[in-house]
Enzyme design. Structure first.
Site, mmCIF file in Angstrom:
data_model
loop_
_atom_site.group_PDB
_atom_site.id
_atom_site.type_symbol
_atom_site.label_atom_id
_atom_site.label_comp_id
_atom_site.label_asym_id
_atom_site.label_seq_id
_atom_site.Cartn_x
_atom_site.Cartn_y
_atom_site.Cartn_z
ATOM 1 N N TYR A 23 0.849 -1.202 0.000
ATOM 2 C CA TYR A 23 0.000 0.000 0.000
ATOM 3 C C TYR A 23 0.878 1.244 0.000
ATOM 4 C CZ TYR A 23 -2.795 3.871 1.596
ATOM 5 O OH TYR A 23 -3.359 5.117 1.703
ATOM 6 N N GLN A 131 -3.319 18.374 6.167
ATOM 7 C CA GLN A 131 -3.673 18.137 4.762
ATOM 8 C C GLN A 131 -5.116 17.662 4.673
ATOM 9 O OE1 GLN A 131 -4.104 14.688 3.726
ATOM 10 N NE2 GLN A 131 -4.472 15.038 1.554
ATOM 11 N N LEU A 132 -5.831 18.184 3.703
ATOM 12 C CA LEU A 132 -7.186 17.682 3.474
ATOM 13 C C LEU A 132 -7.511 17.736 1.984
ATOM 14 C CD1 LEU A 132 -9.847 20.341 4.591
ATOM 15 C CD2 LEU A 132 -7.489 20.877 4.047
ATOM 16 N N HIS A 251 1.491 13.209 -6.335
ATOM 17 C CA HIS A 251 0.943 12.316 -5.312
ATOM 18 C C HIS A 251 1.785 11.044 -5.213
ATOM 19 C CE1 HIS A 251 -3.012 12.027 -2.986
ATOM 20 N NE2 HIS A 251 -2.362 10.935 -2.611
ATOM 21 N N GLY A 284 9.849 11.433 -5.152
ATOM 22 C CA GLY A 284 11.115 10.876 -5.626
ATOM 23 C C GLY A 284 12.349 11.351 -4.898
ATOM 24 N N VAL A 285 12.184 12.168 -3.863
ATOM 25 C CA VAL A 285 13.359 12.667 -3.124
ATOM 26 C C VAL A 285 13.878 11.545 -2.232
ATOM 27 C CG1 VAL A 285 14.148 14.310 -1.383
ATOM 28 C CG2 VAL A 285 12.549 15.055 -3.179
ATOM 29 N N ARG A 286 15.085 11.092 -2.512
ATOM 30 C CA ARG A 286 15.640 9.941 -1.795
ATOM 31 C C ARG A 286 17.041 10.209 -1.247
ATOM 32 N NH1 ARG A 286 11.097 9.397 -1.970
ATOM 33 N NH2 ARG A 286 9.835 7.759 -2.935
#
Ligand code: HOC
Length: 363
Positions: A23, A131-132, A251, A284-286
């Site tokens: 998930y 966040q909503l 997202h 994608g920030v790793r």
């Protein structure tokens, strides 16, 4: 990828229920966008500047809704108690201790008031944002906004990229459609239209429009961030509708499966808003190098989602702290290597496409 983040990912995968791991880890469709978010960073490189006298370095950034001690905040993700029994409380404590913002998701398994309380127990000045999704029933939106205000949230992050939720193959394969017994989306408990003691659906609707954002704007004095912006014209519209900032995001590759990588969409959005509001990025920030590239392309700060979940699953609050500490160290290291004293020294001329040579225009 940062070694620390990679190790925490592997530890998380080993301890999580496979359905819950998938998930979190999964994306929409064939997961091409999920992969592209990270791959696009690999296609970019930084051209360091030398001999700039960067012995002392400042990583702090001021944003509407709070000051970050490092240019990394915690992006909203759902259901942290799937990862660890302390759930969002642990994430909040670690973010507060690191001096950064947790954007607490509406789909949290701890109510927003308790999330803020956990952060404030560590640092009374900690900022938590809420966040909503704009809910099709505006009474529900109003109820959520009041809950966030009463809890002491310092900003709202309105996610606009989910008129319908993306279809996730991995969830379908596991038959994962509901939270396990004992867990619930606590912010949706007892909202208008919910059964007594029960919850309502979180989903927004394709009918939601800029008018909903305007009504939300009238409903609260809190700074509003609009998240899920990829098109430069939407960034301009967001500014015209009074947002405090925009978040370039797809997202985490979980919604539309034909969109560009977040970092590829970033420069045009930065140019479109032309300094009128700050721009954040997630997706994608790793590692600290990715953070530095995004800042050089014009982001004011970046969000991390999955790496925080891996830290949380692997070691609770300590694991989230390890993620944020690693990113802070790595950004500082890259900044020093680029001769930067503060984040403003990371400028767009430092970013070049990997493998395509370097233009004399960089000079
Ligand atoms: C069923 C409601 O942002 C995700 C989340 C969605 C949270 C709401 C789920 O999984 O991408």
């Amino acid at each position: 990828m940062s070694t620390v983040l990679s190790e925490l990912h592997d530890e998380a995968r080993a301890v999580l229920d496979p359905a819950h791991y998938d998930y979190y880890a999964g994306g929409v469709g064939d997961e091409a966008v999920l992969g592209e978010n990270e791959a696009a960073f690999r296609r970019l490189a930084l051209l360091p500047r030398v001999l700039r006298g960067a012995e002392t370095r400042d990583l702090a950034v001021d944003l509407p809704g709070g000051r970050l001690a490092l240019p990394v905040l915690v992006s909203p993700t759902a259901f942290h108690r799937l990862a660890h029994p302390d759930g969002e409380r642990a994430t909040a404590r670690a973010a507060a201790a690191a001096g950064t913002v947790l954007v607490s998701g509406v789909a949290s398994t701890v109510a927003i008031a308790e999330v803020v309380a956990a952060a404030r127990a560590v640092d009374p000045g900690a900022s938590v944002w809420f966040q909503l999704y704009p809910h099709p029933d505006e009474d529900v939106t109003a109820c959520l906004v009041r809950r966030a205000e009463r809890a002491g949230c310092a900003a709202l992050v309105v996610t606009a990229d989910s008129p319908v939720f993306g279809r996730h193959r991995r969830d379908a394969e596991h038959g994962f459609h509901d939270l396990p017994a004992g867990l619930a989306a606590e912010n949706m408990r007892d909202v208008p239209g919910a059964p007594p003691g029960g919850t309502r659906d979180i989903a927004m609707s394709p009918a939601v429009s800029w008018a909903h954002l305007d009504r939300l704007r009238e409903l609260t004095a809190l700074p509003l961030w609009l998240k899920g912006v990829l098109h430069p014209r939407d960034a301009v519209l967001a500014v015209e509708h009074g947002v405090a900032g925009v978040v370039v995001s797809n997202h985490g590759g979980r919604q539309c499966d034909v969109v560009p990588a977040a970092v590829e969409a970033l420069p045009a959005v930065v140019d479109a808003v032309a300094g009128r509001v700050p721009v954040l990025l997630d997706g994608g920030v790793r590692g600290g190098g990715d953070v530095a590239v995004a800042l050089a392309l014009g982001a004011a700060a970046v969000g991390v989602g999955r790496p925080v979940l891996w830290g949380l699953a692997a070691a609770g609050e300590t694991g989230v702290a390890r993620v944020l500490d690693a990113l802070r160290d790595e950004v500082d290291h890259v900044l020093a290597l680029c001769g930067g004293r503060d984040l403003a020294d990371l400028t767009r001329d430092l970013v070049v496409p990997r493998g395509a040579g370097v233009s004399a225009r960089c000079g």
